[in-house]
Design an enzyme around this catalytic site. Structure first.
Site, mmCIF file in Angstrom:
data_model
loop_
_atom_site.group_PDB
_atom_site.id
_atom_site.type_symbol
_atom_site.label_atom_id
_atom_site.label_comp_id
_atom_site.label_asym_id
_atom_site.label_seq_id
_atom_site.Cartn_x
_atom_site.Cartn_y
_atom_site.Cartn_z
ATOM 1 N N PHE A 8 0.844 -1.208 0.000
ATOM 2 C CA PHE A 8 0.000 0.000 0.000
ATOM 3 C C PHE A 8 0.880 1.258 0.000
ATOM 4 O O PHE A 8 0.713 2.171 0.796
ATOM 5 C CB PHE A 8 -0.994 -0.031 1.173
ATOM 6 N N THR A 95 4.082 -4.683 -4.470
ATOM 7 C CA THR A 95 5.193 -4.622 -3.517
ATOM 8 C C THR A 95 6.510 -4.399 -4.280
ATOM 9 O O THR A 95 6.560 -4.526 -5.505
ATOM 10 C CB THR A 95 5.280 -5.900 -2.634
ATOM 11 N N VAL A 151 6.958 -1.842 -17.486
ATOM 12 C CA VAL A 151 7.866 -1.220 -18.458
ATOM 13 C C VAL A 151 7.249 0.111 -18.889
ATOM 14 O O VAL A 151 6.146 0.130 -19.429
ATOM 15 C CB VAL A 151 8.067 -2.116 -19.711
ATOM 16 N N GLY A 153 6.163 2.606 -16.978
ATOM 17 C CA GLY A 153 5.181 3.217 -16.054
ATOM 18 C C GLY A 153 3.852 3.399 -16.753
ATOM 19 O O GLY A 153 3.238 2.432 -17.203
ATOM 20 N N GLY A 205 14.285 12.219 -5.078
ATOM 21 C CA GLY A 205 13.510 11.003 -4.789
ATOM 22 C C GLY A 205 13.445 10.032 -5.956
ATOM 23 O O GLY A 205 12.608 9.134 -5.982
ATOM 24 N N ASP A 219 17.339 -2.753 -12.969
ATOM 25 C CA ASP A 219 15.973 -2.344 -13.312
ATOM 26 C C ASP A 219 15.776 -2.399 -14.842
ATOM 27 O O ASP A 219 14.785 -2.949 -15.332
ATOM 28 C CB ASP A 219 15.734 -0.927 -12.763
ATOM 29 N N LYS A 223 13.305 -5.000 -17.133
ATOM 30 C CA LYS A 223 12.359 -4.537 -18.159
ATOM 31 C C LYS A 223 12.665 -5.193 -19.510
ATOM 32 O O LYS A 223 11.758 -5.528 -20.277
ATOM 33 C CB LYS A 223 12.409 -3.008 -18.249
ATOM 34 N N GLY A 314 6.337 7.003 -11.555
ATOM 35 C CA GLY A 314 5.374 7.928 -10.942
ATOM 36 C C GLY A 314 4.124 7.194 -10.497
ATOM 37 O O GLY A 314 3.676 6.257 -11.180
HETATM 38 N N1 HSE Z 1 13.876 3.168 -10.847
HETATM 39 C C1 HSE Z 1 13.040 3.149 -11.986
HETATM 40 C C2 HSE Z 1 13.494 4.211 -12.972
HETATM 41 C C3 HSE Z 1 11.607 3.343 -11.588
HETATM 42 O O1 HSE Z 1 14.322 5.055 -12.593
HETATM 43 O O2 HSE Z 1 13.081 4.209 -14.119
HETATM 44 C C4 HSE Z 1 10.604 2.816 -12.551
HETATM 45 O O3 HSE Z 1 10.705 1.448 -12.786
#
Ligand code: HSE
Length: 336
Positions: A8, A95, A151, A153, A205, A219, A223, A314
């Site tokens: 959450f 999560t 992939v 967002g 952030g 990451d 993807k 986001g």
């Molecule tokens: N850490 C990832 C990025 C977040 O910077 O694209 C989204 O998957």
């Protein structure tokens, strides 16, 4: 449509708000009435077959740091208790991604599929480590498995390649799939050192709690695994990706690229081999986007190369991808 939400955090809260704000419109346009019947975070969770009060969930999370205090009269349930005992149509897994064992997301997804729930995941870990077997499990249990938000967002990269280019033979693709490293490399090109650019990205952030996921290309590799399986029909997982992150990129490399009218970008590519590595990209190539943007170019047999660009992360953007998946599941179910 009864939904269980795992995790959450920002994405789940954005989704909960989105579902409430679009309630009437979703019913009028698509005939769907989403109802959150269970939700949990790492400390515990709650369920109510009549539907949980979203505003209260968000308030309680803000006040106590966990939604387990939503209803003090009820026994606290951990995630798997909810998945194994609450009846729902769709499980939404939000999560955090981890690439060691993909837990707890992996167990959430497997348990839900065994209970014949459709699954939407924005957690990349389980897909990166076990895409082929999760797909088989979904087929075996006759459930749908969707993961648009993993992939790009909110940018519909997977949908674009799978649906808009249907009938085409995609021969290769290359993309900037990690916004954080793109932001760092963009700032390095503007004269910042790696350390200063990383510090700036952290202050905004952007950087994952475990910075290695961004900086070492994990990451982007996750993807790439998802794209290779879903778009190219490959059966691959993380160890199949050749991966180099951006820690070795120096100011000298960036200046040398600039002299050739290029920029250094962390590129995930599929062209015979699956590779994540820093590469020089001509500044006038549509792929050469700056800041936190993502971009991917698909090359297909008959329609040439096409590039899709958008924000890759986001809360609200990713929540909108979950809504897309929900509508897709709804369409598939009603077709049956
Ligand atoms: N850490 C990832 C990025 C977040 O910077 O694209 C989204 O998957």
């Amino acid at each position: 449509m009864r939904i269980i939400i795992c995790g959450f955090g920002t994405v789940a809260q954005s989704l909960a708000k989105l579902l409430v704000s679009r309630m009437d419109d979703l019913y009028a346009k698509y005939g769907i009435k989403p109802r959150i019947v269970g939700a949990f975070d790492s400390k515990g969770g709650v369920s109510d077959p009549a539907g949980l009060d979203v505003n209260r969930l968000i308030e309680v999370k803000k006040k106590f740091g966990t939604i387990r205090k939503y209803d003090k009269s009820k026994k606290n349930m951990v995630g798997l208790d909810i998945i194994n005992n609450v009846d729902a149509d769709v499980l939404v897994e939000t999560t955090a991604s981890n690439y060691r064992d993909a837990e707890p997301g992996m167990s959430h997804i497997i348990s839900a599929m065994k209970r014949r729930m459709h699954v939407i995941s924005v957690n990349k870990g389980p897909l990166a480590l076990a895409f082929p077997s999760l797909m088989e499990l979904a087929t075996y249990n006759q459930v749908l498995f969707r993961f648009s938000g993993t992939v790009g967002g909110g940018t519909p990269i997977l949908d674009y390649a799978k649906n808009s280019l249907r009938g085409e033979q995609i021969t290769s693709f290359a993309g900037i799939l990690n916004g954080t490293t793109n932001y760092i490399l963009t700032n390095m090109a503007r004269g910042m050192s790696f350390e200063a650019a990383l510090k700036d990205a952290k202050s905004k952030g952007y950087v994952e709690a475990d910075e290695s996921l961004d900086l070492d290309g994990l990451d982007a590799a996750a993807k790439l695994v998802i794209l290779a399986n879903w778009i190219m029909g490959m059966k691959v997982t993380m160890p199949d990706i050749k991966r180099t992150g951006i820690r070795g990129v120096t100011t000298k490399d960036i200046k040398a690229a600039a002299k050739k009218k290029c920029a250094v970008k962390l590129i995930a590519s599929c062209n015979k081999e699956l590779i994540v590595a820093p590469r020089e990209v001509p500044v006038d190539d549509p792929l050469c986007v700056n800041g936190t943007l993502n971009a991917i170019s698909f090359t297909s047999e008959h329609s040439g190369t096409q590039t899709i660009i958008g924000r890759g992360a986001g809360g609200t953007e990713t929540a909108s991808s979950i809504l897309r998946d929900l509508l897709d599941i709804r369409k598939e179910i009603s077709r049956d």
